[in-house]
Enzyme design. Structure first.
Site, PDB file in Angstrom:
ATOM      1  N   CYS A  93      36.340  40.206  35.521  1.00 49.01           N
ATOM      2  CA  CYS A  93      36.240  41.119  36.576  1.00 49.01           C
ATOM      3  C   CYS A  93      35.519  42.487  36.497  1.00 49.01           C
ATOM      4  O   CYS A  93      34.202  42.349  36.703  1.00 49.01           O
ATOM      5  CB  CYS A  93      37.791  41.334  36.896  1.00 49.01           C
ATOM      6  SG  CYS A  93      38.070  41.945  38.698  1.00 49.01           S
ATOM      7  N   HIS A 194      41.385  36.696  36.512  1.00 48.59           N
ATOM      8  CA  HIS A 194      42.341  37.400  35.319  1.00 48.59           C
ATOM      9  C   HIS A 194      43.543  36.379  35.081  1.00 48.59           C
ATOM     10  O   HIS A 194      43.215  35.178  35.275  1.00 48.59           O
ATOM     11  CB  HIS A 194      43.381  38.666  36.210  1.00 48.59           C
ATOM     12  CG  HIS A 194      42.597  39.526  36.641  1.00 48.59           C
ATOM     13  ND1 HIS A 194      41.763  40.564  35.790  1.00 48.59           N
ATOM     14  CD2 HIS A 194      41.928  40.086  37.883  1.00 48.59           C
ATOM     15  CE1 HIS A 194      41.090  41.504  36.334  1.00 48.59           C
ATOM     16  NE2 HIS A 194      40.995  41.221  37.529  1.00 48.59           N
TER      17      HIS A 194
END
Length: 243
Positions: A93, A194
């Site tokens: 990310c 995630h």
């Protein structure tokens, strides 16, 4: 006796707000289960990044944290030296965004120079990508493995010619709604989900370790884990059909 495998968790105070520390724990455990000693090293800004690690991990964070992390890692320089020596970097990310050439922050979309380790650029997206993402990754042996995770990002990432997509998206946004997620260039791998992502995707975890160690690892079969993955993938696909 061989030296322990060093897994370096970088700047959790800046890039550790989404549980991505779990990725380091997964890698250490999967080595330990094979009888391979591993050492988890956590390093924060102000402390030199060790240059002798095998795997380096960057996680998710906010705009200001991204800028601070880039400045600190650039000034330190040891992450570059480690990669030159053959280490593997896995970035998730915000960590994925900062290892690229440029990314934007703030309401004015200020363009910030990244670490330049991946030929990618990130800009504010047309929508926020939030939700389960499912993609297909081609393993080194040519077979396919599904990657599951949870994406939550406002930036869209565009790949240049020197980077290739890590995975092809079946459900979710991924890089920029273009059917891809993540990027690979040399020993640098980045992706959006995630989770922590490596807890959900043991084949990807082992791939990182094998790249770092330079040899294949013995399999770790687990009927329970396989069933959990099957249920997760089925649930994501079912939810995706209702979108």
């Amino acid at each position: 006796m061989s030296e322990p495998v060093d897994i370096v968790l970088v700047y959790q105070s800046l890039l550790g707000i989404y549980g991505d520390r779990g990725n380091a724990m997964v890698l250490r455990s999967r080595l330990a289960w094979r009888g391979i000693e591993a050492r988890l090293i956590e390093v924060e800004p102000g402390t030199p990044v060790p240059a002798g690690g095998a795997v380096y991990l960057l996680g998710g964070g906010e705009d200001a944290a991204q800028v601070s992390a880039v400045r600190a890692l650039t000034a330190d320089g040891n992450l570059y030296r480690a990669l030159d020596a053959g280490a593997v970097l896995f970035a998730v990310c915000a960590g994925y965004q900062i290892v690229g050439k440029t990314f934007t922050v703030g309401e004015r979309d200020e363009v910030i120079e990244g670490l330049g380790l991946l030929d990618v650029n990130t800009r504010r997206g047309t929508e926020r990508a939030v939700g389960e993402v499912l993609s297909s990754w081609t393993k080194p042996d040519g077979t396919q493995s599904l990657i599951t995770g949870f994406e939550n990002h406002g930036g869209f990432t565009y790949l240049g010619p020197d980077a290739r997509p890590l995975a092809r998206v079946e459900i979710g946004i991924g890089n920029a709604g273009d059917g891809t997620d993540g990027a690979v260039q040399g020993n640098v791998l980045g992706i959006y989900p995630h989770g922590p992502i490596l807890a959900r995707n043991p084949e990807l975890a082992d791939h990182l370790l094998e790249r770092a160690l330079g040899h294949p690892l013995d399999p770790l079969p687990s009927e329970e884990l396989d069933e959990l993955r099957r249920q997760r993938i089925a649930a994501v696909r079912k939810a995706g059909l209702r979108r």
